[in-house]
Design a protein around this motif. Structure first.
Motif, PDB file in Angstrom:
ATOM      1  N   GLY A 199      43.896  32.173  42.702  1.00 53.66           N
ATOM      2  CA  GLY A 199      42.731  32.928  43.149  1.00 53.66           C
ATOM      3  C   GLY A 199      42.781  34.371  42.692  1.00 53.66           C
ATOM      4  O   GLY A 199      42.111  34.764  41.734  1.00 53.66           O
ATOM      5  N   PHE A 200      43.581  35.184  43.367  1.00 55.70           N
ATOM      6  CA  PHE A 200      43.647  36.611  43.030  1.00 55.70           C
ATOM      7  C   PHE A 200      44.339  36.846  41.687  1.00 55.70           C
ATOM      8  O   PHE A 200      44.028  37.804  40.980  1.00 55.70           O
ATOM      9  N   GLY A 201      45.282  35.968  41.327  1.00 57.98           N
ATOM     10  CA  GLY A 201      45.943  36.104  40.027  1.00 57.98           C
ATOM     11  C   GLY A 201      45.121  35.565  38.878  1.00 57.98           C
ATOM     12  O   GLY A 201      45.399  35.875  37.716  1.00 57.98           O
ATOM     13  N   GLY A 202      44.116  34.735  39.191  1.00 65.37           N
ATOM     14  CA  GLY A 202      43.205  34.242  38.162  1.00 65.37           C
ATOM     15  C   GLY A 202      43.832  33.303  37.147  1.00 65.37           C
ATOM     16  O   GLY A 202      43.353  33.212  36.013  1.00 65.37           O
ATOM     17  N   VAL A 203      44.868  32.558  37.529  1.00 67.31           N
ATOM     18  CA  VAL A 203      45.536  31.654  36.590  1.00 67.31           C
ATOM     19  C   VAL A 203      44.770  30.339  36.515  1.00 67.31           C
ATOM     20  O   VAL A 203      44.477  29.711  37.526  1.00 67.31           O
ATOM     21  N   ARG A 204      44.450  29.913  35.294  1.00 68.56           N
ATOM     22  CA  ARG A 204      43.749  28.657  35.062  1.00 68.56           C
ATOM     23  C   ARG A 204      44.236  28.047  33.745  1.00 68.56           C
ATOM     24  O   ARG A 204      44.813  28.738  32.898  1.00 68.56           O
ATOM     25  N   ILE A 205      43.947  26.767  33.579  1.00 69.21           N
ATOM     26  CA  ILE A 205      44.116  26.103  32.286  1.00 69.21           C
ATOM     27  C   ILE A 205      42.728  25.699  31.825  1.00 69.21           C
ATOM     28  O   ILE A 205      42.037  24.935  32.494  1.00 69.21           O
ATOM     29  N   ARG A 206      42.314  26.185  30.708  1.00 66.42           N
ATOM     30  CA  ARG A 206      41.004  25.861  30.159  1.00 66.42           C
ATOM     31  C   ARG A 206      41.181  25.479  28.691  1.00 66.42           C
ATOM     32  O   ARG A 206      41.693  26.268  27.885  1.00 66.42           O
ATOM     33  N   LEU A 259      46.368  28.736  28.510  1.00 65.59           N
ATOM     34  CA  LEU A 259      46.638  29.474  29.734  1.00 65.59           C
ATOM     35  C   LEU A 259      45.697  30.668  29.841  1.00 65.59           C
ATOM     36  O   LEU A 259      45.592  31.465  28.912  1.00 65.59           O
ATOM     37  N   GLN A 260      44.998  30.768  30.976  1.00 64.71           N
ATOM     38  CA  GLN A 260      44.132  31.906  31.241  1.00 64.71           C
ATOM     39  C   GLN A 260      44.657  32.676  32.441  1.00 64.71           C
ATOM     40  O   GLN A 260      45.082  32.076  33.436  1.00 64.71           O
ATOM     41  N   ILE A 261      44.632  33.996  32.345  1.00 62.71           N
ATOM     42  CA  ILE A 261      45.036  34.857  33.460  1.00 62.71           C
ATOM     43  C   ILE A 261      44.021  35.981  33.559  1.00 62.71           C
ATOM     44  O   ILE A 261      43.966  36.863  32.708  1.00 62.71           O
ATOM     45  N   THR A 262      43.197  35.911  34.612  1.00 63.82           N
ATOM     46  CA  THR A 262      42.170  36.940  34.817  1.00 63.82           C
ATOM     47  C   THR A 262      42.227  37.399  36.265  1.00 63.82           C
ATOM     48  O   THR A 262      41.496  36.902  37.124  1.00 63.82           O
ATOM     49  N   PRO A 263      43.121  38.327  36.573  1.00 64.57           N
ATOM     50  CA  PRO A 263      43.326  38.716  37.971  1.00 64.57           C
ATOM     51  C   PRO A 263      42.208  39.587  38.520  1.00 64.57           C
ATOM     52  O   PRO A 263      41.523  40.304  37.784  1.00 64.57           O
ATOM     53  N   ALA A 264      42.027  39.482  39.821  1.00 68.18           N
ATOM     54  CA  ALA A 264      41.110  40.356  40.560  1.00 68.18           C
ATOM     55  C   ALA A 264      41.676  40.475  41.964  1.00 68.18           C
ATOM     56  O   ALA A 264      41.578  39.542  42.759  1.00 68.18           O
ATOM     57  N   LEU A 265      42.279  41.621  42.275  1.00 68.31           N
ATOM     58  CA  LEU A 265      43.006  41.785  43.530  1.00 68.31           C
ATOM     59  C   LEU A 265      42.086  42.263  44.651  1.00 68.31           C
ATOM     60  O   LEU A 265      41.141  43.026  44.411  1.00 68.31           O
ATOM     61  N   PRO A 266      42.372  41.836  45.874  1.00 64.33           N
ATOM     62  CA  PRO A 266      41.624  42.392  47.014  1.00 64.33           C
ATOM     63  C   PRO A 266      41.931  43.876  47.177  1.00 64.33           C
ATOM     64  O   PRO A 266      42.963  44.370  46.705  1.00 64.33           O
ATOM     65  N   ASN A 267      41.038  44.582  47.834  1.00 60.00           N
ATOM     66  CA  ASN A 267      41.174  46.036  47.952  1.00 60.00           C
ATOM     67  C   ASN A 267      42.469  46.463  48.626  1.00 60.00           C
ATOM     68  O   ASN A 267      43.013  47.523  48.325  1.00 60.00           O
ATOM     69  N   SER A 268      42.975  45.641  49.552  1.00 62.87           N
ATOM     70  CA  SER A 268      44.159  46.037  50.300  1.00 62.87           C
ATOM     71  C   SER A 268      45.460  45.794  49.535  1.00 62.87           C
ATOM     72  O   SER A 268      46.533  46.161  50.002  1.00 62.87           O
ATOM     73  N   TRP A 269      45.369  45.184  48.354  1.00 61.89           N
ATOM     74  CA  TRP A 269      46.561  44.961  47.531  1.00 61.89           C
ATOM     75  C   TRP A 269      46.580  45.951  46.379  1.00 61.89           C
ATOM     76  O   TRP A 269      45.591  46.131  45.675  1.00 61.89           O
ATOM     77  N   GLU A 270      47.723  46.552  46.174  1.00 65.61           N
ATOM     78  CA  GLU A 270      47.892  47.443  45.036  1.00 65.61           C
ATOM     79  C   GLU A 270      48.422  46.692  43.823  1.00 65.61           C
ATOM     80  O   GLU A 270      48.092  47.028  42.677  1.00 65.61           O
TER      81      GLU A 270
END
Length: 779
Positions: free
Chosen positions: A701-708, A712-723
């Motif tokens: 989810g937040f790390g955005g790891v997928r296989i397409r 290997l795909q990595i598209t992270p999007a972190l919640p505001n409370s995570w640095e």
């Protein structure tokens, strides 16, 4: 909400129980559960209390209590029990005064420590410390250490402990025979045998005593009773001194791979030698060795680290990874993960789709060797799955909705308990209708191969598994009035909808399964002609492939309607719609059944858990982002999350559609199913699939790891409370460290053996050693 849980040491990876309360035994026993995949124990205290559940389970040891029951994991004999009589007073926290109390579970090392300062009814003030491990590197060893410090005056101590075989599964007794003896004057040996499966269990245990660190000998007075073997030890603790008691126990069974070909007496001797060797090492050495195994096996290979404003988030990930390794039988491919891990006998210790969809991704990305064993379990079950299909009137392989041993077939109960008022039993047809499990098993195999590149497993049963399941699906399809092929009378992931037609999840997964069979058939014919010829001879692949092609062209796949919504079932959108806000995120799941019957729920637009939405995380290539968003906004308000499997899926999809605040909220809800303040949520054991889902929330989810498309795909999007979020991935033999912040992604190829292609957002990179990639906000 009252809770005895204390998160003040969350940053250190320590879970704590701050006070003693018998009302919350179930929760603490479950979430403090200890194990190593071979065995698991609920975290009961040494002293006994009414309302506790003294349970220990050994992976794979299934038995039927009677001829009309299904196989279940038997609750094995108790080796933890210890009665302490101090100056004539039995130690119990229900009497005397508790001056101080704290129990902690160190998730980093697996060691549980309970510290009690107690004033006995006789007026003695005593400091007691209880330590316990289930060794991760010596799978058969359970070690306990109890310290008793006399603060004011000398204390006479009587210790009574041993092996208690008077244990049942809710009253069902699985053991029909037992044998008891004392070896070398101090080792207690207790052997019990399951009644139907005739699996011997070997228990050995011994006590060592130390006064202020100095070892001393006290002769034991052993006694045999029916289904119980114990010994008494009498000594004294002078004022100001500390008595240390060490109890080292071992558990073996006749299923152990190292016991193959040995007689029971030889097995008993080997088990005894194991206990004697462990006893010579002592508690501290055993605990230190186990802690090193946790560090080497778990944390160095796959730790997830979060820099968050709330240390609970990092604790949740540590908690999830700890339990994933407590529950997983990494030692033997004949065994699999149960729905409650090894923390209770709920669901009878059976394996569901939980493994492939919610837990296996963790292992394929962090411990591919362990993932391989989990996948091999399904390959070993193929013959049984073929028999299951035949019994139900179909061809090919139909994997059981509930599975026990590889050869046990369908182990779900066909009939539920009697109605409380009518006395009539009700039928539970899940073994015949919840057939999406077959495609789920194949999906797990496909993901494992895609992530590891392990083509050998395909030749070792994998290809046949894919082909046999495709044969099942085309035999299960039925031609409808529209001339298309349909799946009638099924149950999808949403179990509030029974006996439905064209469940979207089931149809799409079956279609995907058949499509991959076609791809495998073509590949096998070109790359491994000898294996193709062998399978063609048995399965008539040339003819089957033509049937699969035709089925793919004619199979009904629910399409988006004018609103872009893919109907969960053929009639879902025509069902009654009600406001579900009063029932969502309640402390008690299933509260809607207080107001509506199951029949009424079947006629409403209400889903127990993620169903159609789960397709968008599993088969993302089938759908556009616009379709995902439209269906998200339609189904999320209609989903109650009355299954622990649901929240993690919704969190991941919320990340995909750009709703990070809701993704984080659902991650927290998922983490709090077991770890949160609801003190009855885990009475019947931890929620294994949800625990795997917690890792998925962070990494997929937040790390955005997928296989397409095999990449290997990595598209992270972190919640505001995570640095920052960092984790490890294995990809085709390469170990990659991922470190994501809000504005930058750093990838490190730790193995350095070969380059890796990685897609980040819309660009493809070649990872040789280290990449530092700036991120743009796509939401």
């Amino acid at each position: 909400m009252k809770t005895v849980l204390d998160y003040s040491q969350a940053a250190e990876g320590i879970l704590a129980e701050a006070s003693f309360d018998r009302n919350y035994f179930g929760k603490i026993e479950s979430i403090f559960c200890q194990g190593n995949g071979y065995l698991g124990i609920r975290n009961v205290t040494e002293e006994q209390y009414w309302g506790e559940s003294r349970e220990m389970y050994v992976s794979g040891t299934f038995d039927r209590a009677s001829g009309d029951t299904v196989p279940e994991l038997p609750n094995a004999a108790d080796v933890l029990e210890m009665k302490l009589i101090l100056n004539g007073c039995i130690f119990t926290l229900q009497e005397g005064n508790i001056l101080a109390y704290r129990r902690t579970l160190n998730l980093n090392t697996g060691e549980c420590v309970r510290k009690v300062r107690w004033r006995s009814p006789a007026g003695d003030t005593l400091a007691l410390e209880f330590r316990r491990i289930v060794s991760l590197n010596r799978l058969h060893v359970i070690a306990q250490q109890i310290s008793i410090a006399a603060e004011e005056r000398a204390v006479s101590v009587c210790i009574e402990t041993g092996v208690n075989g008077r244990i049942t599964n809710g009253g069902e007794q699985h053991f029909s025979r037992n044998a008891k003896r004392v070896r070398e004057g101090r080792f207690l040996e207790y052997i019990q045998v399951t009644g139907e499966s005739e699996i011997p269990f070997f228990f050995h245990t011994a006590i060592s005593l130390f006064l202020n660190g100095e070892s001393f000998f006290v002769p034991c007075s052993a006694r045999r009773e029916r289904r119980r073997l114990f010994a008494r030890y009498n000594t004294e603790v002078p004022a100001g001194k500390t008595l240390r008691i060490e109890k080292i126990s071992t558990v073996h069974t006749g299923l152990d791979a190292e016991f193959a070909g040995l007689s029971w007496e030889q097995q008993a001797q080997a088990a005894f030698v194991c206990c004697r060797e462990a006893n010579e090492l002592g508690y501290r050495q055993l605990a230190d060795d186990s802690a090193r195994a946790w560090e080497k096996t778990v944390w160095k290979r796959g730790a997830v680290q979060i820099e968050s404003k709330d240390p609970f988030d990092a604790l949740a990930l540590k908690f999830a990874q700890y339990h994933l390794h407590v529950m997983t039988p990494a030692h033997d491919e004949r065994m699999n993960i149960t729905a409650k891990g090894l923390s209770s006998d709920a669901y009878r210790g059976h394996t569901f789709w939980d493994t492939e969809i919610f837990i296996l991704p963790y292992y394929t990305f962090t411990h591919p060797d362990m993932a391989r064993r989990l996948v091999r379990y399904r390959c070993l079950s193929l013959e049984s799955a073929c028999g299951n299909a035949r019994r139900n009137g179909w061809k090919g392989a139909q994997f059981p909705w509930e599975a026990a041993g590889p050869n046990d077939g369908e182990t779900s109960s066909e009939w539920g308990g009697p109605d409380l008022f009518t006395g009539e039993f009700y039928r539970m047809p899940y073994g015949q209708t919840e057939i999406h499990i077959t495609a789920d098993v194949v999906y797990g195999l496909r993901q494992y191969v895609a992530e590891t590149g392990d083509e050998a497993i395909m030749e070792d049963g994998g290809y046949e598994l894919v082909f046999q399941t495709a044969i099942f699906w085309v035999s299960r399809l039925q031609c409808g009035p529209d001339g298309l092929l349909h799946l009638y009378g099924v149950v999808g992931p949403d179990e509030y909808k029974n006996d439905v037609d064209d469940n979207a999840f089931t149809n799409y997964m079956a279609h995907w399964n058949i499509r991959w069979a076609v791809e495998c058939c073509d590949k096998l014919q070109i790359e491994h002609s000898s294996l193709y010829r062998a399978l063609d001879k048995r399965l008539d692949l040339a003819r089957a492939r033509g049937i699969w092609d035709a089925a793919l062209r004619k199979m009904y796949l629910p399409q988006p309607d004018e609103d872009g919504i893919i109907p969960q079932t053929a009639d879902y959108r025509s069902l009654k719609s009600i406001d579900l806000s009063a029932y969502k995120f309640r402390e008690r799941v299933g509260s809607i059944t207080d107001d509506y019957t199951w029949e009424e729920l079947h006629g409403m637009q209400v889903s127990k858990q993620a169903d159609t939405l789960l397709l968008f995380t599993l088969l993302g290539d089938y759908f556009s982002k616009e379709q995902k968003i439209a269906n998200w906004h339609y189904y999320e308000p209609r989903t109650l999350h009355d299954s622990s499997l649901s929240l993690c899926t919704h969190s991941i999809l919320a990340s995909d559609v750009g709703d990070l605040p809701l993704a984080y909220t659902m991650f927290r809800h998922a983490a709090e199913i077991d770890l949160g303040p609801n003190m009855s949520s885990s009475d019947e054991g931890i929620h294994a699939a949800s625990i795997g889902g917690i890792w998925q929330c962070a990494v997929l989810g937040f790390g955005g790891v997928r296989i397409r498309g095999g990449m290997l795909q990595i598209t992270p999007a972190l919640p505001n409370s995570w640095e920052k979020l960092s984790f490890f991935l294995w990809w085709h033999g390469c170990r990659i460290h991922v470190s994501a912040a809000h504005d930058r992604l750093v990838l490190e190829n730790i193995s350095g053996t070969k380059s890796v292609l990685v897609q980040v957002q819309d660009r493809i990179y070649t990872l040789d050693e280290t990449l530092s990639i700036p991120l743009c906000n796509l939401n």
